[in-house]
Design a protein around this motif. Structure first.
Motif, PDB file in Angstrom:
ATOM      1  N   ASP A  74       5.256   6.152  -1.833  1.00 48.85           N
ATOM      2  CA  ASP A  74       6.274   6.369  -0.805  1.00 48.85           C
ATOM      3  C   ASP A  74       7.473   5.432  -0.952  1.00 48.85           C
ATOM      4  O   ASP A  74       8.545   5.707  -0.423  1.00 48.85           O
ATOM      5  CB  ASP A  74       5.666   6.172   0.594  1.00 48.85           C
ATOM      6  CG  ASP A  74       4.575   7.186   0.892  1.00 48.85           C
ATOM      7  OD1 ASP A  74       4.621   8.285   0.306  1.00 48.85           O
ATOM      8  OD2 ASP A  74       3.688   6.880   1.711  1.00 48.85           O
ATOM      9  N   TYR A 133       1.853   1.809  -3.394  1.00 50.11           N
ATOM     10  CA  TYR A 133       0.702   2.394  -4.097  1.00 50.11           C
ATOM     11  C   TYR A 133       0.636   3.907  -3.883  1.00 50.11           C
ATOM     12  O   TYR A 133       0.327   4.675  -4.802  1.00 50.11           O
ATOM     13  CB  TYR A 133      -0.576   1.718  -3.603  1.00 50.11           C
ATOM     14  CG  TYR A 133      -1.866   2.394  -3.996  1.00 50.11           C
ATOM     15  CD1 TYR A 133      -2.424   2.187  -5.252  1.00 50.11           C
ATOM     16  CD2 TYR A 133      -2.532   3.234  -3.097  1.00 50.11           C
ATOM     17  CE1 TYR A 133      -3.608   2.805  -5.616  1.00 50.11           C
ATOM     18  CE2 TYR A 133      -3.707   3.859  -3.451  1.00 50.11           C
ATOM     19  CZ  TYR A 133      -4.251   3.648  -4.708  1.00 50.11           C
ATOM     20  OH  TYR A 133      -5.433   4.272  -5.063  1.00 50.11           O
ATOM     21  N   LEU A 134       0.964   4.331  -2.671  1.00 45.59           N
ATOM     22  CA  LEU A 134       0.937   5.762  -2.340  1.00 45.59           C
ATOM     23  C   LEU A 134       2.118   6.519  -2.941  1.00 45.59           C
ATOM     24  O   LEU A 134       2.133   7.755  -2.940  1.00 45.59           O
ATOM     25  CB  LEU A 134       0.947   5.948  -0.819  1.00 45.59           C
ATOM     26  CG  LEU A 134      -0.299   5.476  -0.057  1.00 45.59           C
ATOM     27  CD1 LEU A 134      -0.093   5.619   1.448  1.00 45.59           C
ATOM     28  CD2 LEU A 134      -1.533   6.257  -0.498  1.00 45.59           C
ATOM     29  N   GLY A 151      -4.421  -1.207  -3.169  1.00 46.89           N
ATOM     30  CA  GLY A 151      -4.380   0.157  -2.651  1.00 46.89           C
ATOM     31  C   GLY A 151      -4.981   0.271  -1.265  1.00 46.89           C
ATOM     32  O   GLY A 151      -4.591  -0.450  -0.345  1.00 46.89           O
ATOM     33  N   ALA A 152      -5.961   1.142  -1.122  1.00 44.44           N
ATOM     34  CA  ALA A 152      -6.584   1.384   0.182  1.00 44.44           C
ATOM     35  C   ALA A 152      -7.310   0.155   0.723  1.00 44.44           C
ATOM     36  O   ALA A 152      -7.628   0.092   1.922  1.00 44.44           O
ATOM     37  CB  ALA A 152      -7.554   2.561   0.093  1.00 44.44           C
ATOM     38  N   TYR A 174       0.834  -1.207   0.000  1.00 41.38           N
ATOM     39  CA  TYR A 174       0.000   0.000   0.000  1.00 41.38           C
ATOM     40  C   TYR A 174       0.868   1.257   0.000  1.00 41.38           C
ATOM     41  O   TYR A 174       0.548   2.242  -0.680  1.00 41.38           O
ATOM     42  CB  TYR A 174      -0.918  -0.019   1.224  1.00 41.38           C
ATOM     43  CG  TYR A 174      -1.741   1.238   1.409  1.00 41.38           C
ATOM     44  CD1 TYR A 174      -2.558   1.713   0.384  1.00 41.38           C
ATOM     45  CD2 TYR A 174      -1.705   1.949   2.608  1.00 41.38           C
ATOM     46  CE1 TYR A 174      -3.321   2.868   0.546  1.00 41.38           C
ATOM     47  CE2 TYR A 174      -2.465   3.090   2.784  1.00 41.38           C
ATOM     48  CZ  TYR A 174      -3.271   3.555   1.745  1.00 41.38           C
ATOM     49  OH  TYR A 174      -4.007   4.691   1.915  1.00 41.38           O
ATOM     50  N   TRP A 175       1.978   1.210   0.727  1.00 47.98           N
ATOM     51  CA  TRP A 175       2.910   2.343   0.719  1.00 47.98           C
ATOM     52  C   TRP A 175       3.514   2.541  -0.668  1.00 47.98           C
ATOM     53  O   TRP A 175       3.771   3.656  -1.086  1.00 47.98           O
ATOM     54  CB  TRP A 175       4.013   2.129   1.762  1.00 47.98           C
ATOM     55  CG  TRP A 175       3.504   2.107   3.173  1.00 47.98           C
ATOM     56  CD1 TRP A 175       2.342   2.644   3.640  1.00 47.98           C
ATOM     57  CD2 TRP A 175       4.133   1.497   4.307  1.00 47.98           C
ATOM     58  NE1 TRP A 175       2.200   2.408   4.985  1.00 47.98           N
ATOM     59  CE2 TRP A 175       3.275   1.711   5.422  1.00 47.98           C
ATOM     60  CE3 TRP A 175       5.317   0.786   4.491  1.00 47.98           C
ATOM     61  CZ2 TRP A 175       3.591   1.250   6.698  1.00 47.98           C
ATOM     62  CZ3 TRP A 175       5.633   0.321   5.757  1.00 47.98           C
ATOM     63  CH2 TRP A 175       4.783   0.545   6.852  1.00 47.98           C
TER      64      TRP A 175
END
Length: 199
Positions: free
Chosen positions: A46, A43-44, A158-159, A40-41
């Protein structure tokens, strides 16, 4: 419990890839939570996907080494005495012992794909003083595809990364069966060749 562990993992987020390695070095922290969250990170934006997979695989190799060391330097009595602090129960040990006795040192690889065995299999590997470099290599090679799958799914969802386990769960037992059958064939072929050489 899941929320507490997630908050614990988030504590390492500021350390980026090193944080992923460190979080996975604690055997009581489920990789099934760390890796999708790391995805997920990614995906963001980061973190980088490939570097995250590498960090996850390295951390997934360090973690089992703690239980390997416990078995190697403390032996079964120490594991039985202090295993409860690692959420290890006697029946867990007995299951991993049987699995090791049946399949030998190759379980350092194949055992990672079997639910209920993959974490604790490190202990009998340590108790029998399996070569640490061989153990680490087998563990790394097993953790690479597992890590890649969980991180990638976390990235794609993702989320919704928390639902990764629901997607993977139906495929765990069939995949484990395939790996066990494959390893069984490997053992049979190896014994057959050994028998022909000795004749």
């Amino acid at each position: 419990m899941t929320q507490w562990i997630t908050e614990f993992i988030l504590f390492f987020k500021d350390l980026s890839y090193a944080g992923v390695v460190i979080a996975l070095s604690f055997e009581f922290v489920p990789a099934e939570l760390v890796l999708p969250l790391a995805g997920y990170w990614v995906y963001l934006g980061d973190m980088n996907l490939i570097l995250t997979i590498i960090a996850g695989t390295v951390g997934g190799t360090f973690g089992p080494l703690t239980l390997y060391a416990l078995g190697r330097f403390g032996g079964r009595p120490l594991v039985e005495k202090y295993g409860k602090y690692f959420f290890i129960r006697t029946h867990h040990l007995e299951a991993s012992d049987r699995f090791f006795e049946k399949y030998g040192s190759g379980v350092a690889f194949y055992g990672r794909f079997v639910p209920g065995v993959r974490t604790l299999i490190s202990i009998p590997c340590g108790v029998t003083k399996m070569n640490v470099f061989k153990f680490s290599l087998y563990t790394f090679l097993a953790m690479l595809p597992i890590t890649s799958l969980y991180v990638y799914l976390g990235f794609k969802l993702g989320a919704q990364w928390e639902h990764v386990d629901e997607i993977i769960k139906p495929y765990i037992l069939p995949a484990a069966a395939i790996f066990i059958i494959g390893f069984g064939l490997y053992v049979l072929i190896k014994r057959f060749r050994k028998g022909r050489v000795s004749q």
